[in-house]
Design a protein around this motif. Structure first.
Motif, PDB file in Angstrom:
ATOM      1  N   VAL A 254       0.821  -1.217   0.000  1.00 17.72           N
ATOM      2  CA  VAL A 254       0.000   0.000   0.000  1.00 17.72           C
ATOM      3  C   VAL A 254       0.857   1.270   0.000  1.00 17.72           C
ATOM      4  O   VAL A 254       0.710   2.137  -0.868  1.00 17.72           O
ATOM      5  N   LEU A 255       1.783   1.366   0.956  1.00 20.09           N
ATOM      6  CA  LEU A 255       2.561   2.611   1.069  1.00 20.09           C
ATOM      7  C   LEU A 255       3.450   2.887  -0.153  1.00 20.09           C
ATOM      8  O   LEU A 255       3.470   4.014  -0.648  1.00 20.09           O
ATOM      9  N   PRO A 256       4.162   1.896  -0.681  1.00 23.01           N
ATOM     10  CA  PRO A 256       4.966   2.208  -1.879  1.00 23.01           C
ATOM     11  C   PRO A 256       4.103   2.607  -3.081  1.00 23.01           C
ATOM     12  O   PRO A 256       4.520   3.419  -3.892  1.00 23.01           O
ATOM     13  N   LEU A 257       2.879   2.029  -3.154  1.00 22.95           N
ATOM     14  CA  LEU A 257       2.050   2.284  -4.349  1.00 22.95           C
ATOM     15  C   LEU A 257       1.337   3.617  -4.311  1.00 22.95           C
ATOM     16  O   LEU A 257       1.166   4.263  -5.338  1.00 22.95           O
ATOM     17  N   VAL A 258       0.841   4.007  -3.114  1.00 19.13           N
ATOM     18  CA  VAL A 258      -0.092   5.134  -3.041  1.00 19.13           C
ATOM     19  C   VAL A 258       0.426   6.260  -2.154  1.00 19.13           C
ATOM     20  O   VAL A 258       0.895   6.016  -1.051  1.00 19.13           O
TER      21      VAL A 258
END
Ligand code: ADP
Length: 275
Positions: A254-258
């Motif tokens: 989640v964090l790397p993508l968004v």
């Protein structure tokens, strides 16, 4: 006194040989298609999103075909000299140093130019004469024409998802290649890959693949790309280190993508729904 007998001179290209089999799980006929293209010494274009197995596939094929593999990650500051080589000053004056492409051409390696559209256009033009019947590489600064070793092959990768008018593969370049299309594999195959690569239980791998499917459905709705197989493996590796699954999904997916808080919240609830 006899001169000492020199030991066998090591060929520097041997450093690029792949000694043990890289694990690769085929998803269609790509292994046979690559073998046929290599037998005809045709250059290959691997198309597909990031982290879906293109690099692993080339590594596997180089091992299978017993060819050294020279990989170059292309970037926007890369010049033609970075690929073909340059004169450098040393104690004996100026000495020519082959770049990675020239080394591969001379010694019969497979040269893999990863994300080729990232490179400046003058860089892609130098590969043209290697990809047709001429099979040669002009070293303009050295005034030399290097005829490719019979075993040499050029492979490039390209992610059509990132394509923009500025960063698209030129028509004159793309028409020189046979293409193999990659995408994320079917759920069962992807789970098998994740379980094996991350060293997690099949059920954990299946959950991660469900998370990926959710994220891939958000592509174009706030996400540029869905989670790659690479991201799922990273999440799996975190769980293998004892990080709870939901947190592992946050950290590795989640964090790397968004960046945007709203999309992140949507993605986080999609993750929770999968657990
Ligand atoms: P790409 O070059 O497409 O960006 P990679 O080849 O680096 O992606 O793939 C990322 C990771 O996913 C690999 O290191 C490997 O662990 C795994 N992987 C993806 N597809 C496969 C596959 N078909 N077989 C084995 N491993 C795979």
């Amino acid at each position: 006194m006899n001169a000492p007998i020199a030991g066998p001179v090591e060929d520097p290209i041997d450093a690029y040989r792949i000694v043990s089999e890289p694990f690769y799980r085929p998803f269609a006929q790509e292994v046979g298609h690559y073998e046929a293209a290599y037998a005809a010494r045709l250059p290959i274009l691997l198309k597909g999103p990031t982290g879906c197995g293109k690099t692993r596939f080339v590594e596997h094929m180089a091992w299978r075909l017993k060819r050294p593999l020279v990989t170059v990650s292309c970037h926007e500051d890369m010049t033609a000299s970075d690929l073909v080589g340059r004169f450098l000053l040393d104690a004996d004056g100026t000495v020519w140093h082959d770049g990675p492409l020239t080394a591969a051409v001379r010694h019969g390696a497979i040269c893999y130019l990863d994300e080729v559209v990232e490179a400046r256009q003058d860089t892609t033009v130098v590969i043209h004469s290697l990809t047709d019947h001429r099979r040669h590489l002009p070293l303009e600064k050295k005034n030399e024409l290097v005829q490719a070793h019979p075993d040499f092959q050029l492979v490039i990768s390209y992610n059509p998802g990132y394509q923009s008018v500025l960063k698209d593969l030129k028509e004159s370049t793309r028409q020189r290649f046979c293409a193999i299309s990659f995408d994320y594999p079917d759920a069962a195959i992807e789970a098998e890959i994740v379980a094996r690569e991350a060293g997690v239980e099949p059920e954990t791998a299946r959950v991660l693949v469900r998370v990926a499917e959710r994220s891939r459905n958000l592509k174009g709705h706030g996400l540029r790309e869905g989670a790659s197989t690479r991201m799922l493996i990273a999440a799996g590796q975190l769980t293998a280190q004892g990080v709870p699954l939901e947190e592992a999904c946050q950290i590795a997916i989640v964090l790397p993508l968004v960046d945007e808080p709203e999309i992140r919240a949507a993605m986080s609830s999609a993750v929770s729904a999968c657990l």
